[in-house]
Scaffold this motif. Structure first.
Motif, PDB file in Angstrom:
ATOM      1  N   LEU A  15       0.831  -1.211   0.000  1.00 33.03           N
ATOM      2  CA  LEU A  15       0.000   0.000   0.000  1.00 33.03           C
ATOM      3  C   LEU A  15       0.862   1.256   0.000  1.00 33.03           C
ATOM      4  CD1 LEU A  15      -2.780  -1.078   2.537  1.00 33.03           C
ATOM      5  CD2 LEU A  15      -2.960  -0.922   0.049  1.00 33.03           C
ATOM      6  N   TYR A  16       1.978   1.221   0.750  1.00 32.05           N
ATOM      7  CA  TYR A  16       2.911   2.356   0.742  1.00 32.05           C
ATOM      8  C   TYR A  16       3.463   2.584  -0.664  1.00 32.05           C
ATOM      9  CZ  TYR A  16       3.362   3.215   5.795  1.00 32.05           C
ATOM     10  OH  TYR A  16       3.141   3.581   7.080  1.00 32.05           O
ATOM     11  N   PHE A  17       3.834   1.504  -1.332  1.00 33.30           N
ATOM     12  CA  PHE A  17       4.382   1.626  -2.684  1.00 33.30           C
ATOM     13  C   PHE A  17       3.352   2.218  -3.642  1.00 33.30           C
ATOM     14  CE2 PHE A  17       7.254  -2.131  -1.536  1.00 33.30           C
ATOM     15  CZ  PHE A  17       8.305  -1.289  -1.217  1.00 33.30           C
ATOM     16  N   VAL A  18       2.104   1.772  -3.530  1.00 34.98           N
ATOM     17  CA  VAL A  18       1.046   2.247  -4.424  1.00 34.98           C
ATOM     18  C   VAL A  18       0.732   3.717  -4.165  1.00 34.98           C
ATOM     19  CG1 VAL A  18      -1.380   2.009  -5.046  1.00 34.98           C
ATOM     20  CG2 VAL A  18       0.027  -0.034  -4.732  1.00 34.98           C
ATOM     21  N   ILE A  19       0.561   4.055  -2.870  1.00 34.18           N
ATOM     22  CA  ILE A  19       0.123   5.414  -2.528  1.00 34.18           C
ATOM     23  C   ILE A  19       1.255   6.422  -2.658  1.00 34.18           C
ATOM     24  CG2 ILE A  19      -0.770   6.879  -0.679  1.00 34.18           C
ATOM     25  CD1 ILE A  19      -2.254   4.382   0.368  1.00 34.18           C
ATOM     26  N   PHE A  20       2.382   6.133  -1.994  1.00 30.35           N
ATOM     27  CA  PHE A  20       3.489   7.101  -1.996  1.00 30.35           C
ATOM     28  C   PHE A  20       4.331   7.003  -3.265  1.00 30.35           C
ATOM     29  CE2 PHE A  20       2.476   6.857   2.509  1.00 30.35           C
ATOM     30  CZ  PHE A  20       2.561   8.176   2.902  1.00 30.35           C
ATOM     31  N   LYS A  27       3.665   5.382  -6.407  1.00 25.00           N
ATOM     32  CA  LYS A  27       2.998   5.574  -7.688  1.00 25.00           C
ATOM     33  C   LYS A  27       2.194   6.868  -7.743  1.00 25.00           C
ATOM     34  CE  LYS A  27       4.195   2.066 -10.243  1.00 25.00           C
ATOM     35  NZ  LYS A  27       4.924   2.283 -11.512  1.00 25.00           N
ATOM     36  N   LEU A  28       1.259   7.041  -6.809  1.00 19.78           N
ATOM     37  CA  LEU A  28       0.357   8.194  -6.884  1.00 19.78           C
ATOM     38  C   LEU A  28       1.072   9.510  -6.588  1.00 19.78           C
ATOM     39  CD1 LEU A  28      -2.839   6.685  -5.208  1.00 19.78           C
ATOM     40  CD2 LEU A  28      -2.225   6.788  -7.628  1.00 19.78           C
ATOM     41  N   ILE A  29       1.788   9.560  -5.457  1.00 19.67           N
ATOM     42  CA  ILE A  29       2.477  10.799  -5.087  1.00 19.67           C
ATOM     43  C   ILE A  29       3.802  10.929  -5.832  1.00 19.67           C
ATOM     44  CG2 ILE A  29       3.540  12.061  -3.171  1.00 19.67           C
ATOM     45  CD1 ILE A  29       1.476  10.823  -1.327  1.00 19.67           C
ATOM     46  N   GLY A  30       4.522   9.808  -5.953  1.00 15.61           N
ATOM     47  CA  GLY A  30       5.833   9.847  -6.606  1.00 15.61           C
ATOM     48  C   GLY A  30       5.780  10.288  -8.047  1.00 15.61           C
ATOM     49  N   SER A  31       4.692   9.958  -8.753  1.00 13.70           N
ATOM     50  CA  SER A  31       4.569  10.360 -10.159  1.00 13.70           C
ATOM     51  C   SER A  31       4.481  11.872 -10.303  1.00 13.70           C
ATOM     52  CB  SER A  31       3.331   9.693 -10.768  1.00 13.70           C
ATOM     53  OG  SER A  31       2.151  10.114 -10.094  1.00 13.70           O
ATOM     54  N   ARG A  32       4.039  12.552  -9.258  1.00 14.39           N
ATOM     55  CA  ARG A  32       3.934  14.015  -9.292  1.00 14.39           C
ATOM     56  C   ARG A  32       5.212  14.689  -8.801  1.00 14.39           C
ATOM     57  NH1 ARG A  32      -0.807  11.742  -8.890  1.00 14.39           N
ATOM     58  NH2 ARG A  32      -2.708  12.739  -9.671  1.00 14.39           N
ATOM     59  N   TYR A  67      13.788   6.051  -4.484  1.00 18.09           N
ATOM     60  CA  TYR A  67      14.347   6.677  -3.291  1.00 18.09           C
ATOM     61  C   TYR A  67      13.728   6.125  -2.009  1.00 18.09           C
ATOM     62  CZ  TYR A  67      16.043  10.293  -0.134  1.00 18.09           C
ATOM     63  OH  TYR A  67      16.658  10.960   0.898  1.00 18.09           O
ATOM     64  N   ILE A  68      12.418   5.892  -2.007  1.00 20.03           N
ATOM     65  CA  ILE A  68      11.758   5.473  -0.768  1.00 20.03           C
ATOM     66  C   ILE A  68      11.843   3.969  -0.526  1.00 20.03           C
ATOM     67  CG2 ILE A  68      10.165   7.420  -0.849  1.00 20.03           C
ATOM     68  CD1 ILE A  68       7.955   5.421  -1.663  1.00 20.03           C
ATOM     69  N   VAL A  69      12.155   3.174  -1.544  1.00 14.82           N
ATOM     70  CA  VAL A  69      12.202   1.717  -1.362  1.00 14.82           C
ATOM     71  C   VAL A  69      13.173   1.310  -0.255  1.00 14.82           C
ATOM     72  CG1 VAL A  69      12.950  -0.452  -2.418  1.00 14.82           C
ATOM     73  CG2 VAL A  69      11.323   1.012  -3.604  1.00 14.82           C
ATOM     74  N   PRO A  70      14.426   1.774  -0.240  1.00 13.52           N
ATOM     75  CA  PRO A  70      15.327   1.369   0.857  1.00 13.52           C
ATOM     76  C   PRO A  70      14.780   1.743   2.232  1.00 13.52           C
ATOM     77  CG  PRO A  70      16.575   2.365  -0.922  1.00 13.52           C
ATOM     78  CD  PRO A  70      15.131   2.611  -1.230  1.00 13.52           C
ATOM     79  N   GLY A  71      14.182   2.925   2.344  1.00  9.98           N
ATOM     80  CA  GLY A  71      13.627   3.339   3.625  1.00  9.98           C
ATOM     81  C   GLY A  71      12.477   2.466   4.065  1.00  9.98           C
ATOM     82  N   LEU A  72      11.600   2.108   3.130  1.00 10.57           N
ATOM     83  CA  LEU A  72      10.457   1.261   3.480  1.00 10.57           C
ATOM     84  C   LEU A  72      10.893  -0.155   3.818  1.00 10.57           C
ATOM     85  CD1 LEU A  72       7.823   2.478   0.845  1.00 10.57           C
ATOM     86  CD2 LEU A  72       7.830   2.898   3.310  1.00 10.57           C
ATOM     87  N   VAL A  73      11.901  -0.650   3.111  1.00  9.13           N
ATOM     88  CA  VAL A  73      12.426  -1.990   3.437  1.00  9.13           C
ATOM     89  C   VAL A  73      13.026  -1.985   4.834  1.00  9.13           C
ATOM     90  CG1 VAL A  73      14.164  -3.723   2.848  1.00  9.13           C
ATOM     91  CG2 VAL A  73      12.830  -2.633   1.034  1.00  9.13           C
TER      92      VAL A  73
END
Length: 259
Positions: free
Chosen positions: A39-44, A46-51, A64-70
């Motif tokens: 859900l984090y990947f989809v919301i932050f 895809k939706l927010i990151g695309s902007r 950028y956020i993948v390492p932090g979320l992992v």
């Protein structure tokens, strides 16, 4: 049987029991964090990151956020595993049996910490595999990546162990994750670079130990970091040493363990 052989048998028993417990209730220990991170990947991502577009180092926001979320999933699951498991053993008086046995305190601590680290690593791998469905990643420094993961998981396993020792009821287990761990995680540079913050928030963020774990792992994966990697590892090693000493002293004194 020599003391060394006996200690290895005891350690293997504790670790195996912890791993069996994790796998037996895998729908509670492995699936929920994987769903949450998706859900984090989809919301932050895809939706927010695309902007947002690209961020530090020319990477996409998702990368950028993948390492932090992992890393966030690793430390929260390592913490949650050992705090609930050890408190459960304390509640059922199983800890008292271990304390009166010939098993050294370091074996008890290492066994529970190892089990929690295993859960953190398994969840981290699951989250990383899910992330690959959303973006491309190429690990720049594999050894730094592995070392930061192991140290981060160990730190919060030890912190969860200390929490479980002091906890008197199951509600006490949830207090630290809710009021300490969650704020530290969100202020640890998971979703942004701390260099984007103004003062005093940047200085406050640099006092957050999670910042160093996230950035060490991000440097290992992407090759970028908000802090010097040497400083990050020094901070993590200091926390491992300090928390290990505290945990062993609490076991030795039997605080909150012996009735």
């Amino acid at each position: 049987m020599s003391n060394t052989a006996a200690n290895l048998v005891a350690l293997n028993t504790v670790v195996r029991r912890e791993i069996v417990r994790i796998m037996r209730i895998w729908t509670q220990t492995l699936i929920p964090p994987a769903i949450t991170m998706t859900l984090y990947f989809v919301i932050f991502g895809k939706l927010i990151g695309s902007r947002i577009g690209t961020i530090q180092g020319g990477f996409s926001y998702m990368q950028y956020i993948v390492p932090g979320l992992v890393m966030m999933s690793i430390i929260t699951n390592s913490y949650g595993n050992i705090s609930s498991s050890f408190f459960g053993a304390k509640f059922s008086r199983a800890v008292e049996e271990m304390l009166v046995s010939p098993m050294p305190n370091w074996v008890i601590l290492l066994g529970y910490v190892s089990g929690a680290v295993v859960r953190g690593l398994v969840v981290g791998i699951l989250v990383l595999l899910i992330a690959l469905f959303f973006t491309d990643l190429h690990v720049v420094h594999p050894l730094i990546t592995l070392a930061s993961v192991l140290l981060g998981a160990t730190i919060f396993s030890l912190a969860g162990f200390v929490n479980a020792i002091y906890a008197k009821k199951f509600d006490d287990i949830a207090l630290v994750p809710t009021f300490v761990l969650t704020p530290l995680t969100y202020l640890g540079g998971v979703f942004y670079s701390v260099n984007m913050l103004g003062e005093p928030w940047q200085a406050i963020s640099r006092a957050n130990p999670i910042l160093y774990m996230v950035n060490a792992f991000r440097f290992g994966v992407l090759g970028i970091s908000d802090v010097h990697v040497g400083v990050a590892f020094a901070v993590m090693l200091a926390f491992v040493a300090g928390l290990s000493i505290v945990a062993l002293q609490l076991l030795k004194r039997g605080i909150g363990l012996r009735s």
